[in-house]
Design an enzyme around this catalytic site. Structure first.
Site, PDB file in Angstrom:
ATOM      1  N   ASP A 148      -6.624  -8.883   6.933  1.00  0.00           N
ATOM      2  CA  ASP A 148      -5.610  -8.307   7.817  1.00  0.00           C
ATOM      3  C   ASP A 148      -5.669  -8.934   9.202  1.00  0.00           C
ATOM      4  O   ASP A 148      -4.639  -9.127   9.851  1.00  0.00           O
ATOM      5  CB  ASP A 148      -5.802  -6.796   7.923  1.00  0.00           C
ATOM      6  CG  ASP A 148      -5.597  -6.084   6.600  1.00  0.00           C
ATOM      7  OD1 ASP A 148      -4.798  -6.589   5.784  1.00  0.00           O
ATOM      8  OD2 ASP A 148      -6.224  -5.035   6.383  1.00  0.00           O
TER       9      ASP A 148
ATOM     10  N   SER B 229     -13.891 -11.896  13.466  1.00  0.00           N
ATOM     11  CA  SER B 229     -13.924 -10.510  12.976  1.00  0.00           C
ATOM     12  C   SER B 229     -15.037 -10.281  11.960  1.00  0.00           C
ATOM     13  O   SER B 229     -15.610  -9.187  11.905  1.00  0.00           O
ATOM     14  CB  SER B 229     -12.564 -10.121  12.384  1.00  0.00           C
ATOM     15  OG  SER B 229     -12.387 -10.650  11.084  1.00  0.00           O
TER      16      SER B 229
ATOM     17  N   GLU C 182       0.809  -1.223   0.000  1.00  0.00           N
ATOM     18  CA  GLU C 182       0.000   0.000   0.000  1.00  0.00           C
ATOM     19  C   GLU C 182       0.842   1.273   0.000  1.00  0.00           C
ATOM     20  O   GLU C 182       0.330   2.339  -0.309  1.00  0.00           O
ATOM     21  CB  GLU C 182      -0.948   0.010   1.203  1.00  0.00           C
ATOM     22  CG  GLU C 182      -2.173  -0.841   1.006  1.00  0.00           C
ATOM     23  CD  GLU C 182      -3.230  -0.586   2.060  1.00  0.00           C
ATOM     24  OE1 GLU C 182      -4.418  -0.570   1.692  1.00  0.00           O
ATOM     25  OE2 GLU C 182      -2.893  -0.421   3.251  1.00  0.00           O
TER      26      GLU C 182
ATOM     27  N   SER D  58     -13.621  -4.637  14.781  1.00  0.00           N
ATOM     28  CA  SER D  58     -14.136  -6.014  14.764  1.00  0.00           C
ATOM     29  C   SER D  58     -13.128  -7.024  15.300  1.00  0.00           C
ATOM     30  O   SER D  58     -13.454  -8.202  15.446  1.00  0.00           O
ATOM     31  CB  SER D  58     -14.521  -6.402  13.326  1.00  0.00           C
ATOM     32  OG  SER D  58     -13.362  -6.628  12.521  1.00  0.00           O
TER      33      SER D  58
END
Length: 318
Positions: free
Chosen positions: A270, A301, A141, A310
């Protein structure tokens, strides 16, 4: 630091818009809810590992805006080492708008902001931290040059293992250079097929459905091609995960042990990666056991809204 995980990458301020169905091009629809949360792949992975009890250091860059201030406080509240979290003026913090439909599926738009200014000097400042870590965890990213630089620094040390989450995937040649410094590669099925096709100049696979054995064969061929890979892990959503290793006796398909009611899949990948890093490094579990434990965390999650909001803590895992 012993059993320390260092994560390099992006931090975002996430805005979630919930809808019954995804809008079509040119269509205006009414949403059902709106929530804000902390995000960014590196931040998410570090937070999940820290919530489970790992010693985590994050190398990222924030803007000096309210979202940056709140994000930094969030990291500190989650017991993440923020020594290498830098703040830049006159640039907004990274942000993402995430549209989630009633099935829990999502579309995401990301603005890099301060993440785009993370540079090699920021990584150099953390050289000792990286080389004394048990694991360096990266994604794609932020600048690929920054990610490559961090991986190189890690592999100058005999101690630090490296893990690359190959997302968002692209065909930049720098990624092939990264592979020289990666021990564990984590991809989803789409990323695996894209990497396989680009590596072997195969343009016939894009629209095909593949069975587990075919996907494992792709991984095996990639490990033979990129000799530094020790393991490839493929996440398959509700179909579990694949583990393919240089040591073929470890190869396996790890199926989900129980089905859950999916509310929101945002950040679930993730959660899995941060959890996997925790179980592998901090709890020193074998690869397969680490994947199984991480899968259980990620399955919790998806029963909750948001990304980091979450993520379960260690005392929520049965």
């Amino acid at each position: 630091m012993e059993n320390n995980i260092t994560v390099v990458g992006a931090s975002n301020w996430d805005t979630f818009i919930y809808v019954d169905k995804m809008p079509r091009v040119g269509e205006t629809i009414k949403g059902t809810d709106l929530k804000v949360s902390y995000g960014g792949k590196a931040a998410n992975q570090a937070v999940q590992a820290s919530l489970l009890g790992s010693n985590c250091t994050l190398i990222t860059k924030l803007g000096d805006d309210p979202s940056g201030v709140n994000t930094l406080k969030n990291f500190k509240d989650k017991n993440i080492n923020c020594e290498f979290v830098s703040v830049v003026s006159n640039v907004p913090s990274g942000c993402a708008t995430i549209i989630v439909d009633k099935n829990g599926d999502n579309n995401i738009i990301i603005i890099g902001g301060s993440n785009d200014l993370l540079n090699e000097k920021d990584v150099d400042n953390a050289k000792s931290q990286i080389q004394n870590s048990s694991l360096l965890l990266c994604q794609l990213e932020v600048s690929l040059n920054v990610t490559l630089h961090a991986l190189k620094i890690a592999k100058e040390s005999n101690k630090c293992k490296t893990m690359l989450n190959l997302t968002p995937i692209n065909n930049d040649p720098l990624i092939l250079e990264m592979f020289k410094f990666v021990d564990i590669l984590i991809v989803n099925e789409i990323e695996l097929i894209g990497l396989y096709n680009s590596t072997f100049n195969n343009n016939n696979n894009n629209e095909k459905d593949f069975n587990i054995n075919q996907l494992m064969e792709m991984c095996d061929n990639l490990i033979k091609k990129f000799e530094n890979f020790e393991n490839i892990i493929v996440t398959l959503g509700g179909n579990g995960q694949l583990l393919v290793s240089k040591e073929n006796n470890k190869n396996c398909h790890i199926e989900l042990k129980e089905k859950v009611k999916v509310v929101d899949t945002s950040g679930a990948g993730d959660s899995f990666i941060g959890s996997f890093a925790h179980y592998l490094v901090t709890e020193n579990k074998p690869l397969k056991d680490s994947i199984e434990s991480a899968s259980k965390v990620a399955s919790i999650s998806v029963t909750r809204h948001g990304t980091q909001t979450s993520y379960p803590k260690s005392n929520e895992i049965n």
